[in-house]
Scaffold this active site. Sequence first.
Site, PDB file in Angstrom:
ATOM      1  N   ASP A 174      12.350   6.525  -2.820  1.00  0.00           N
ATOM      2  CA  ASP A 174      12.310   5.348  -2.249  1.00  0.00           C
ATOM      3  C   ASP A 174      13.291   4.422  -2.631  1.00  0.00           C
ATOM      4  O   ASP A 174      13.016   2.868  -2.341  1.00  0.00           O
ATOM      5  CB  ASP A 174      10.881   5.061  -1.621  1.00  0.00           C
ATOM      6  CG  ASP A 174      10.782   3.533  -0.468  1.00  0.00           C
ATOM      7  OD1 ASP A 174      11.649   4.169   0.550  1.00  0.00           O
ATOM      8  OD2 ASP A 174      10.551   2.580  -0.621  1.00  0.00           O
ATOM      9  N   HIS A 226       4.576   7.615   3.037  1.00  0.00           N
ATOM     10  CA  HIS A 226       3.673   6.513   1.573  1.00  0.00           C
ATOM     11  C   HIS A 226       2.683   6.895   2.121  1.00  0.00           C
ATOM     12  O   HIS A 226       1.543   5.418   2.032  1.00  0.00           O
ATOM     13  CB  HIS A 226       4.286   4.745   2.076  1.00  0.00           C
ATOM     14  CG  HIS A 226       5.637   5.505   2.077  1.00  0.00           C
ATOM     15  ND1 HIS A 226       7.384   5.878   1.070  1.00  0.00           N
ATOM     16  CD2 HIS A 226       6.910   4.269   3.212  1.00  0.00           C
ATOM     17  CE1 HIS A 226       8.176   6.282   1.815  1.00  0.00           C
ATOM     18  NE2 HIS A 226       7.924   4.846   2.657  1.00  0.00           N
ATOM     19  N   TYR A 279      16.693  -7.612   8.054  1.00  0.00           N
ATOM     20  CA  TYR A 279      17.134  -7.741   6.467  1.00  0.00           C
ATOM     21  C   TYR A 279      18.173  -6.937   5.984  1.00  0.00           C
ATOM     22  O   TYR A 279      19.078  -6.451   6.435  1.00  0.00           O
ATOM     23  CB  TYR A 279      15.597  -7.323   5.355  1.00  0.00           C
ATOM     24  CG  TYR A 279      15.660  -6.018   5.745  1.00  0.00           C
ATOM     25  CD1 TYR A 279      16.534  -5.194   4.740  1.00  0.00           C
ATOM     26  CD2 TYR A 279      15.536  -4.675   6.633  1.00  0.00           C
ATOM     27  CE1 TYR A 279      16.461  -4.053   4.342  1.00  0.00           C
ATOM     28  CE2 TYR A 279      15.730  -3.434   6.740  1.00  0.00           C
ATOM     29  CZ  TYR A 279      16.088  -3.142   5.132  1.00  0.00           C
ATOM     30  OH  TYR A 279      15.824  -1.437   5.247  1.00  0.00           O
TER      31      TYR A 279
END
Length: 297
Positions: A245, A177, A45
């Site tokens: 984050d 997480h 990405y």
Amino acid sequence: MSPDYLPFHPTPRKPSFRAPCGAVDAHCHVFGPEKEFPYSPLRKYTPCDAGKEYLFALRDHLGFSRNVIVQASCHGTDNRALIDALKAAGDRARGVAVVDVDVDEGSLREMHEAGVRAVRLNFVKRLVDSLSWDDCLNIVEKIKPLGWHVVVYFEAPDLEELKPLLQQIETIIVIDHMGRPDVARGVEHPDFLNFIKLLDENDNIWTKVSCPERLTQQAPDYSDVVPFARALVERFPDRVLWGTDWPHPNMASHVPDDGALVDVIPNIAVSEQQQRSLLVDNPTRLYWQGRSSGKPT
């Protein structure tokens, strides 16, 4: 920037919750800027630029004192943007790098001098092509003399497959997480109980109680994620970390407001002592006091 990429929130609100003095955002990133620190040609990405100046301004706006900056997959094993941010922050930041198996001792020591204290092993297949287990263990051997620890990112369905690898790693392991549970299944589901069992049986394993925005079906209050994070904070008060984050790469559902994320903290760490452990004592011990391997570096 990838066509479907959501940029970070431009004007997060000031949180109502006041973090204790010395609080650490223990999971955040810097991206680029691309002209100075190009993204990896192998990336899956392309994010928007989110450089150190934005991160440090957010730190101050949210009322935090320090950051732990984690190398993200879009930069691959080129840690220059991370190192640049660490040098600019001085003692107010520490780093988590991503390295190749052939990384040499000199490079690791240079990263250590800049503030790196861990390596990240990413097993999320949609983000990276994971290293072999042998390569992972070779990297762990190389970082042991520096007293670094290992940060591991995976999704809940992959836990059983990865358990034998995790149990071979003797340093501290920090799982990103909460191992990404499916919160729709509830805290009593065997998948989450299996995650708790992993921490029960391995006192070198920590976890970040972060990223409710990635797990929730109830944005923006994230109330469906709170019971998971609270259970971990209550059961493992000395082995939990928290982070924003920021800048929230690859969010598909919404752009989280970082002020709102901070205001979730008193719902998961309900006492002042829990809040201090989560935000100050634990990250300080791990990243600023040389305790990654249980002994001084």
